[in-house]
Design a protein around this motif. Structure first.
Motif, short mmCIF file in Angstrom:
data_model
loop_
_atom_site.label_atom_id
_atom_site.label_comp_id
_atom_site.label_asym_id
_atom_site.label_seq_id
_atom_site.Cartn_x
_atom_site.Cartn_y
_atom_site.Cartn_z
N SER A 51 0.93 -1.26 -0.16
CA SER A 51 -0.05 0.03 0.10
C SER A 51 0.72 1.43 -0.06
O SER A 51 2.07 1.01 0.54
CB SER A 51 -0.90 -0.12 1.22
OG SER A 51 -1.55 -1.02 1.25
N ILE A 52 0.23 2.19 -0.60
CA ILE A 52 0.83 3.57 -0.28
C ILE A 52 -0.22 4.38 0.62
O ILE A 52 -1.36 4.47 0.41
CB ILE A 52 0.96 4.38 -1.67
CG1 ILE A 52 2.01 3.59 -2.47
CG2 ILE A 52 1.20 5.72 -1.43
CD1 ILE A 52 3.37 3.59 -2.05
N VAL A 53 0.20 5.03 1.47
CA VAL A 53 -0.80 5.59 2.44
C VAL A 53 -0.33 7.29 2.45
O VAL A 53 0.84 7.69 2.12
CB VAL A 53 -0.45 5.30 3.91
CG1 VAL A 53 -1.45 6.19 4.90
CG2 VAL A 53 -0.92 3.88 4.21
N VAL A 54 -1.56 8.05 2.21
CA VAL A 54 -1.36 9.48 1.89
C VAL A 54 -2.08 10.41 3.24
O VAL A 54 -3.20 10.05 3.43
CB VAL A 54 -1.97 9.69 0.76
CG1 VAL A 54 -1.52 11.42 0.44
CG2 VAL A 54 -1.11 8.93 -0.53
N TRP A 55 -1.35 11.06 3.71
CA TRP A 55 -1.98 11.75 4.90
C TRP A 55 -1.39 13.23 4.92
O TRP A 55 -0.30 13.47 4.88
CB TRP A 55 -1.22 10.87 6.24
CG TRP A 55 -1.94 11.47 7.54
CD1 TRP A 55 -3.14 11.49 7.87
CD2 TRP A 55 -1.10 12.24 8.52
NE1 TRP A 55 -3.57 12.02 9.03
CE2 TRP A 55 -2.20 12.46 9.67
CE3 TRP A 55 -0.01 12.38 8.90
CZ2 TRP A 55 -1.72 13.06 10.87
CZ3 TRP A 55 0.50 13.02 9.96
CH2 TRP A 55 -0.67 13.24 10.96
N ASN A 56 -2.44 13.92 5.42
CA ASN A 56 -2.53 15.42 5.74
C ASN A 56 -3.67 15.68 6.67
O ASN A 56 -4.66 15.28 6.54
CB ASN A 56 -2.22 16.21 4.50
CG ASN A 56 -1.88 17.65 4.79
OD1 ASN A 56 -2.89 18.21 5.81
ND2 ASN A 56 -0.79 18.12 4.51
N PRO A 57 -3.24 16.09 8.01
CA PRO A 57 -4.05 16.19 8.92
C PRO A 57 -5.01 17.56 8.74
O PRO A 57 -6.09 17.64 9.43
CB PRO A 57 -3.27 16.64 10.16
CG PRO A 57 -1.94 16.85 9.89
CD PRO A 57 -1.57 16.41 8.51
N TRP A 58 -4.69 18.35 7.93
CA TRP A 58 -5.33 19.49 7.65
C TRP A 58 -5.33 20.53 8.68
O TRP A 58 -4.89 20.11 10.04
CB TRP A 58 -6.72 19.50 6.75
CG TRP A 58 -7.00 20.67 5.88
CD1 TRP A 58 -7.77 21.50 5.77
CD2 TRP A 58 -6.32 20.52 4.69
NE1 TRP A 58 -7.72 22.17 4.73
CE2 TRP A 58 -6.93 21.61 3.78
CE3 TRP A 58 -5.14 19.88 4.07
CZ2 TRP A 58 -6.36 22.00 2.59
CZ3 TRP A 58 -4.76 20.18 2.52
CH2 TRP A 58 -5.37 21.46 2.01
N GLN A 59 -6.29 21.59 8.88
CA GLN A 59 -5.98 22.57 9.84
C GLN A 59 -6.39 22.15 11.09
O GLN A 59 -6.00 22.48 11.89
CB GLN A 59 -6.65 24.11 9.54
CG GLN A 59 -6.61 25.22 10.10
CD GLN A 59 -6.99 26.25 9.38
OE1 GLN A 59 -7.95 26.27 8.94
NE2 GLN A 59 -6.39 27.48 9.73
N GLU A 60 -7.75 21.51 11.30
CA GLU A 60 -8.50 21.55 12.40
C GLU A 60 -7.60 20.41 13.34
O GLU A 60 -7.42 20.80 14.51
CB GLU A 60 -9.87 20.86 12.14
CG GLU A 60 -10.65 21.08 13.33
CD GLU A 60 -12.23 20.50 13.01
OE1 GLU A 60 -12.77 19.73 13.81
OE2 GLU A 60 -12.55 21.00 12.00
N LYS A 61 -7.15 19.39 12.78
CA LYS A 61 -6.35 18.33 13.34
C LYS A 61 -5.12 19.10 13.68
O LYS A 61 -4.42 18.80 14.87
CB LYS A 61 -6.27 17.31 12.53
CG LYS A 61 -7.28 16.32 12.77
CD LYS A 61 -6.74 14.87 13.06
CE LYS A 61 -7.88 14.00 13.52
NZ LYS A 61 -8.12 12.80 12.28
N SER A 62 -4.53 19.84 12.98
CA SER A 62 -3.03 20.27 13.55
C SER A 62 -3.25 21.32 14.42
O SER A 62 -2.34 21.46 15.37
CB SER A 62 -2.68 21.43 12.12
OG SER A 62 -2.07 20.55 10.85
#
Ligand SMILES: O=P(O)(O)OC[C@H]1O[C@@H](O)[C@H](O)[C@@H](O)[C@@H]1O
Length: 279
Positions: free
Chosen positions: A228-239
């Protein structure tokens, strides 16, 4: 372990860092986690990896950024929900087994304090081999020393430095993915693959090369030994909610992870290698 001509060890807070500078590149590896923090090839002096301004260096919590080594499970443990996400080696102190100068760069081999831990049955030798050359090659080698087959999951959870997540595009993925932010729905990979919201996706496909196109700047990522390739960015709220990220930290990072999420079997006396190459 004696450093070679191109290596020195320094201390940051509670963590020892191995600095590597040879004719081809600069790199930094935290012994806590066997965790690569920096890679800058000398042909362009561009930092490939992102580390959070608020990352912890307390030798207790995982470091936010760089290349965390997730092993022997990925994400939460399947049955023991009390165990730490992404396994237990990213919070161990690793030991340098060897540093070797080669014609093309420097090779560093490390092993964790122990590969045994709650939540994993198996007698394993786990070794991380890092080749710091014009490109960075990372090989996580899992050798089954026992006499029965074992199964593990893993990821080289690389955080790439980018100038603006809203301008960047990921090239090379085209099939379906499972979307963790939408209850694991199976969706089509967008073409073009751009980012405008929290992204947490498992792509069960194995393209040889992925490219992060950050305007004119391109970073190639080659993977093998993965499912697998996992792609992650938490964006603003999670940051904002994360203690080890600045509120706008998400803007300048993208995780593209070479991962095993479906269980990799390893027969007795054999080695499985999970590899990522960054150019
Ligand atoms: O905060 P952690 O444990 O380092 O994990 C970061 C992220 O790692 C990604 O690989 C997972 O898909 C996400 O669900 C997770 O939030």
């Amino acid at each position: 372990m004696l450093p070679t001509d191109s290596t020195t060890i320094i201390t940051r807070d509670n963590i020892q860092l191995l600095h590597i500078e040879n004719a081809f590149a600069y790199a930094e590896i935290s012994l806590f986690g066997g965790h690569i923090l920096s890679f800058k090839p000398k042909h362009d002096h561009r930092e490939r990896l992102w580390v959070s301004q608020h990352a912890f260096f307390d030798a207790k919590k995982p470091i936010r950024g760089g290349i965390p080594v997730c092993w022997p499970w990925f994400g939460p443990h399947k049955s023991k929900t009390n165990l730490a996400a992404h396994g237990y080696v990213r919070t161990q102190t690793w030991q340098i087994i060897s540093c070797e100068e080669t014609r093309t760069g420097t090779t560093v081999t490390l092993k964790p304090h122990t590969s045994k831990g709650d939540g994993f049955e198996g007698d394993v030798q786990l070794v991380l081999v890092v080749h710091v050359e014009q490109q960075l090659t990372i090989q996580l080698c899992t050798t089954n020393l026992g006499d029965t087959p074992l199964t593990y999951n893993s990821a080289l959870h690389s955080y790439f430095a980018i100038s603006d997540i809203k301008q960047c595009e990921l090239l090379g993925l085209s099939k379906k993915y499972s979307d963790k932010t939408r209850g694991y729905q199976i969706l089509d990979t967008p073409q073009a693959y751009k980012f405008n919201e929290e992204t947490d996706r498992v792509h069960q496909e194995q393209p040889k090369t992925l490219t992060i196109a950050d305007g004119e700047i391109k970073t190639d990522i080659m993977s093998s030994g993965h499912d697998s390739i996992v792609v992650w960015n938490p964006w603003q709220e999670k940051s904002i909610s994360m203690g080890d990220m600045s509120d706008d930290g998400y803007l300048t990072m993208l995780c593209v992870e070479t991962a095993i999420t479906q269980g990799q079997d390893v027969a007795p006396n054999t080695t499985h290698v999970l590899q990522q190459i960054i150019q």
